[in-house]
Write an enzyme that holds these catalytic residues in place. Structure first.
Site, short mmCIF file in Angstrom:
data_model
loop_
_atom_site.label_atom_id
_atom_site.label_comp_id
_atom_site.label_asym_id
_atom_site.label_seq_id
_atom_site.Cartn_x
_atom_site.Cartn_y
_atom_site.Cartn_z
CG HIS A 26 29.29 109.97 83.77
ND1 HIS A 26 30.15 111.04 83.77
CD2 HIS A 26 29.40 109.41 85.00
CE1 HIS A 26 30.75 111.12 84.96
NE2 HIS A 26 30.31 110.14 85.72
CG ASP A 45 31.41 107.06 78.65
OD1 ASP A 45 32.30 106.30 79.09
OD2 ASP A 45 30.72 107.80 79.38
CD GLN A 76 30.61 102.28 85.12
OE1 GLN A 76 30.81 101.14 85.56
NE2 GLN A 76 30.86 103.35 85.85
CE LYS A 122 34.36 105.28 86.04
NZ LYS A 122 33.60 105.65 87.22
CB CYS A 158 28.18 112.23 87.11
SG CYS A 158 29.29 112.65 88.43
N1 PMP Z 1 31.36 107.71 81.84
C1 PMP Z 1 30.81 106.81 82.65
C2 PMP Z 1 29.72 105.92 82.12
C3 PMP Z 1 31.23 106.72 83.97
O1 PMP Z 1 30.67 105.82 84.79
C4 PMP Z 1 32.26 107.58 84.43
C5 PMP Z 1 32.75 107.52 85.87
N2 PMP Z 1 31.74 107.57 86.82
C6 PMP Z 1 32.81 108.48 83.54
C7 PMP Z 1 32.34 108.53 82.26
C8 PMP Z 1 33.90 109.42 83.94
O2 PMP Z 1 35.05 108.73 84.29
P1 PMP Z 1 36.23 109.45 85.11
O3 PMP Z 1 35.56 110.10 86.30
O4 PMP Z 1 37.10 108.33 85.49
O5 PMP Z 1 36.87 110.43 84.20
#
Ligand code: PMP
Length: 404
Positions: free
Chosen positions: A121, A198, A201, A224, A362
């Site tokens: 991401h 990270d 998820q 999440k 993203c």
């Molecule tokens: N890493 C992953 C794998 C994600 O799915 C997301 C959220 N889409 C993020 C990082 C970023 O999280 P946040 O937008 O809550 O900061």
């Protein structure tokens, strides 16, 4: 403990609503999950009964709120097998990764390497790009196969004496791929690198024990994980956090301040400048309590069953291209539809009350890897039902007929 999806759903008031005259089918939990009553009530209760700023107070409400805030830290630490002092509250997973990247970057030199993967991401790409731009660090990319599996041999080959940091996701938000995080950590450590995971998820669908994984840092978001927005966590091994310079300056993160000098507080407070997300931490603590009362592996099996049911329902759909077929993947279906833009697919599905996400998620390097500019994504959570899986298949089939 059997998994009772109807009992789980009863905890989520929003799931009773209708969208465009149809029952809501919420398949966008990978972007943000809905909130159980326990979270909503914990935050409202605090605002109605026991709220003040934390730490600096000498009055009852300040002390009660500090206990609730630090109590949430303790709950969340136990949830991932860490010590409370190893848990930094941030405003989200993104801020957690930025914090650790900025801190580690302070001691990196031009030519030092950061290894990430093609399935990251942007939250786990851009902070490392900053170090490429600002420090002359070299960014390396571990490739993935056409199925969306991380190529472990290539990952191993990319590790070398200049690899200082290795950062990867536990679970891809696009492909649903679940990475073997403990193995990757061991490989990176053997090369002498610091490991940042990270978990945004991954933590939603798997029980996480950071000490078993042995990673140096682990980042995730509250929203999440059925908690509120505005809160995230950076776990760091005590000795790693102790060696990390502060990220932001302000109140609460200092030891002393004079006109000529500053000293810093110990972790985690060193990394929590200013008034922290107090209510959000309390809400996340409530989400963790709520989750801990469930059989999480039964919930994960339930999600897998929904995914399998959808795949079966779409088995004959030759107009569908699925991105991500990794064995053991999580319940995320990213797809493109012949002749239709993902945005149009999402908008038409919405007419049937079905909420999916569409775009690059993203993850532009990953989109490019698969030769697409966007995809639609249905992501399943523990509150989704088999009837919703069927409603999605039917709505998608009708959507396709619209374009055929
Ligand atoms: N890493 C992953 C794998 C994600 O799915 C997301 C959220 N889409 C993020 C990082 C970023 O999280 P946040 O937008 O809550 O900061």
């Amino acid at each position: 403990m059997a998994f009772d999806v109807e009992a789980v759903r009863a905890d989520f008031p929003i799931l009773r609503r209708q969208v465009n005259g149809k029952p809501l089918v919420y398949l966008d939990s990978a972007a943000s999950a809905q909130k159980p009553k326990a979270v909503i009530e914990a935050m409202s209760w605090a605002m109605e009964n026991s709220y003040a700023n934390v730490h600096r107070g000498l009055h009852t409400l300040a002390n009660e709120t500090t206990d609730a805030y630090e109590g949430a830290r303790g709950k969340i630490a136990r949830f991932i097998g860490a010590e409370p002092a190893e848990m930094v509250f941030t405003k989200g997973g993104t801020e957690a990764i930025n914090l650790v990247a900025a801190g580690l970057g302070a001691s990196l030199a031009p030519g030092d390497e950061v290894l990430i993967t093609e399935m990251e991401h942007h939250a786990n790409i851009v902070p490392w790009h900053f170090l490429r731009e600002r420090k002359g660090v070299v960014l390396k990319w571990a490739p993935i196969t056409d199925e969306g599996v991380l190529d472990l041999e290539a990952f191993q080959r990319l590790l070398g004496p200049r690899t200082k940091v290795v950062a990867f996701s536990q679970m891809s938000n696009v492909l649903g791929t679940i990475n073997p995080v403990a193995d990757l950590t061991a490989m990176a450590h053997a090369a002498g690198a610091v490991v940042v995971i990270d978990g945004c998820q991954g933590i939603v669908h798997k029980s996480v024990d950071v000490k078993t994984i042995d990673c140096d840092f682990y980042a995730f978001s509250g929203h999440k994980l059925y908690g509120p927005t505005g809160i995230g966590v950076l776990y760091g091994k005590a000795e790693r956090l102790a060696a990390l310079p502060p990220y932001q300056g302000g109140g609460e993160m200092i030891g002393t301040v004079t006109m000529d000098e500053i000293t810093f507080a110990d972790p985690p407070h060193r990394f929590e400048a200013g008034t922290p997300p107090i209510l959000e931490a309390i809400g996340l603590g409530a989400a963790i309590d709520w989750l801990s009362d469930l059989d999480r592996s039964a919930a994960a099996e339930h999600e897998h069953r929904l995914y399998a049911r959808v795949r079966e329902g779409l088995a004959g759909a030759n107009w569908l291209r699925v991105l991500g077929e990794a064995p053991g993947k999580g319940a995320i279906l990213s797809f493109t539809m012949d002749g239709a833009h993902a945005h149009d697919v999402a908008q038409i599905l919405d007419r049937y009350g079905v909420a999916v996400r569409a775009g690059t998620h993203c993850a532009e390097p990953l989109m490019r890897r698969f030769g697409v500019t966007s995809s639609a994504r249905a992501s399943f959570a523990l509150y989704n039902t088999e009837a919703e899986a069927d409603a999605f298949v039917e709505a998608l089939t009708r959507t396709q007929a619209f374009f055929a």
